[in-house]
Scaffold this active site. Structure first.
Site, mmCIF file in Angstrom:
data_model
loop_
_atom_site.group_PDB
_atom_site.id
_atom_site.type_symbol
_atom_site.label_atom_id
_atom_site.label_comp_id
_atom_site.label_asym_id
_atom_site.label_seq_id
_atom_site.Cartn_x
_atom_site.Cartn_y
_atom_site.Cartn_z
ATOM 1 N N HIS A 162 47.529 66.633 59.100
ATOM 2 C CA HIS A 162 47.422 66.382 57.664
ATOM 3 C C HIS A 162 47.047 67.644 56.886
ATOM 4 O O HIS A 162 46.925 67.617 55.663
ATOM 5 C CB HIS A 162 46.379 65.287 57.419
ATOM 6 C CG HIS A 162 46.515 64.573 56.128
ATOM 7 N ND1 HIS A 162 45.650 64.770 55.063
ATOM 8 C CD2 HIS A 162 47.411 63.656 55.715
ATOM 9 C CE1 HIS A 162 46.005 63.985 54.063
ATOM 10 N NE2 HIS A 162 47.074 63.313 54.419
ATOM 11 N N HIS A 379 45.637 63.042 43.923
ATOM 12 C CA HIS A 379 45.676 63.288 45.359
ATOM 13 C C HIS A 379 44.563 64.232 45.817
ATOM 14 O O HIS A 379 44.556 64.709 46.949
ATOM 15 C CB HIS A 379 47.058 63.894 45.697
ATOM 16 C CG HIS A 379 47.405 63.900 47.143
ATOM 17 N ND1 HIS A 379 47.823 65.037 47.806
ATOM 18 C CD2 HIS A 379 47.411 62.910 48.067
ATOM 19 C CE1 HIS A 379 48.078 64.750 49.065
ATOM 20 N NE2 HIS A 379 47.834 63.474 49.265
#
Length: 441
Positions: A162, A379
């Site tokens: 990620h 985000h």
């Protein structure tokens, strides 16, 4: 933002085993190695806080505004001379993942074109460590880029890579929330840090990339990481650095999960807890997802590590806690219950506990925007306290720290003013008091 499906107990077991075996405080040789490292971190670096603001999301005149992520990435590509390394969750720079073409993809397409030309020149060592295969990196590999894909099912039995990280010539770096996705420039709200002319930090970050590069080839954890991937710079002994005319700032880079951390590297969750525990006055957090459970395990597992630390900070030390999570189409439904539980502590202990929770919503402003998948969301993954600035790449759920690849940039400085920490504070307060933030329902 794409979801992975399963997390198994072995991730937790590995976390505990490696933590015990590889803690930097467990060796006397650690302190000796730090002395040498500290002397070598005399770089005068440039740090720039950067962000992406989704199209049609506006603030009042005079609000704090930062360099755009797009301009930061253009800047990095203009600096490339010898090497260009990427680690990111996924690549969708060309807008080909949607059924229609949206003009807001032009920035991503331009970034891809520039990367393509750099690879095509054959003059630059281009390496990509990625989570899964895709058409962007397949094409780049066909013209000379070196690409490795990490198989987290084999490595960790769960999880994903990620991390969102660029490294140029081992001295210029980007760390932040932005994937290599056209939406990350124009349709999602992102925050990161651009680091320039900082070879000591660049070399340290490159060690994290080398971990990914090794795993992308072997897809198995080594019995012991090579000593050249160790670091002496961590939460116990951060590097003393000068940046932008700010002297004696303290910095280190954390990583997750624990098994990906060679000797001396601070584990990302430990960095977050250290930042929370060090706060004396306030803790302000902006994160897309806040869920104190391991989400992708069936049945799910309660994981209150961060949640407990925040509650203790507010209740035991009277630290002000402001938490802003994201409200969008893909929010975990249980997140709101946990947020309400945290908020309900406000006013306890003779009304001295100050915990406030808000949701940040980026609404679609046009019919086309409403049909762009995985867009229109805050985000971010960052935290500011009166002592630290933390900018990470992980959402705040247990999976991201137990079995998922991620990094954190940790900067300690008590002063605010024009420092990076001060800028991040102003950006948080801008968002917190904006029309896009509302109390949790």
């Amino acid at each position: 933002m794409k979801k992975y499906k399963s997390v198994y107990f072995i991730g937790l077991a590995l976390y505990i085993i490696f933590y015990v075996q590889m803690s930097p405080s467990s060796s006397n040789s650690y302190n000796a190695s730090w002395t040498a490292a500290k002397e070598n971190w005399g770089d005068s670096c440039k740090f720039t806080l950067v962000e992406s603001i989704p199209e049609n999301l506006t603030y009042p005149a005079g609000s704090p505004m930062l360099m755009s992520t797009y301009d930061a990435h253009l800047r990095l590509l203009s600096l490339v001379q010898e090497s260009l390394y990427f680690s990111t969750f996924y690549w969708t720079l060309r807008g080909s993942d949607v059924e229609f073409h949206d003009n807001s993809s032009v920035q991503g397409e331009n970034i891809y074109k520039l990367i393509y030309n750099i690879v095509k020149s054959g003059k630059v060592d281009v390496k990509i460590a990625q989570n899964n295969t895709n058409s962007d990196t397949d094409e780049l590999a066909s013209i000379g880029a070196q690409v490795r894909t990490l198989d987290f099912v084999k490595i960790m039995n769960a999880g994903v890579l990620h991390t969102k990280m660029w490294i140029v010539d081992q001295k210029h770096v980007y760390i932040g929330s932005s994937n290599l996705d056209w939406r990350s420039y124009t349709q999602t709200k992102e925050t990161g840090v651009l680091i320039e002319n900082c070879p000591s930090l660049g070399l340290d970050v490159s060690k994290i990339f080398e971990v990914y590069w090794y795993l992308g080839n072997k897809n198995i954890l080594p019995s012991q990481w090579p000593s050249n991937l160790s670091t002496a710079v961590n939460s116990q002994s951060p590097a003393v650095i000068t940046y932008n005319q700010t002297k004696n700032a303290l910095i280190y880079i954390s990583s997750s999960p624990q098994p990906f951390c060679p000797f001396g590297r601070t584990v990302d969750i430990d960095a977050i807890i250290n930042v929370i525990n060090s706060a004396k006055k306030y803790i302000y957090i902006s994160v897309m997802e806040y869920v104190p459970i391991i989400l992708y395990k069936s049945p799910q597992i309660y994981w209150p590590v961060i949640d407990d630390a925040l509650r203790r900070a507010a209740f035991d030390r009277n630290v002000e806690v402001f938490l802003m999570a994201s409200h969008w189409a893909h929010s975990e439904k249980d997140m709101y219950s946990f947020l309400r539980s945290l908020r309900d502590l406000h006013g306890t202990k003779d009304r001295t506990v100050n915990i406030e929770v808000k949701l940040f919503t980026v609404k679609p402003n046009t019919p086309i925007q409403s049909h762009i998948p995985y867009a229109r969301v805050n985000h971010n993954k960052y935290m500011i306290t009166d002592q630290h600035a933390y900018i990470g790449t992980s959402n705040w759920a247990g999976d991201y720290f137990v079995s998922t690849g991620g990094v954190g940039f940790v900067l300690e400085e008590a002063e605010e003013g024009g420092t990076l920490k001060g800028q991040l504070l102003q950006v948080f307060l801008r968002d917190w008091h904006s029309v896009y933030a509302a109390n949790v329902f």
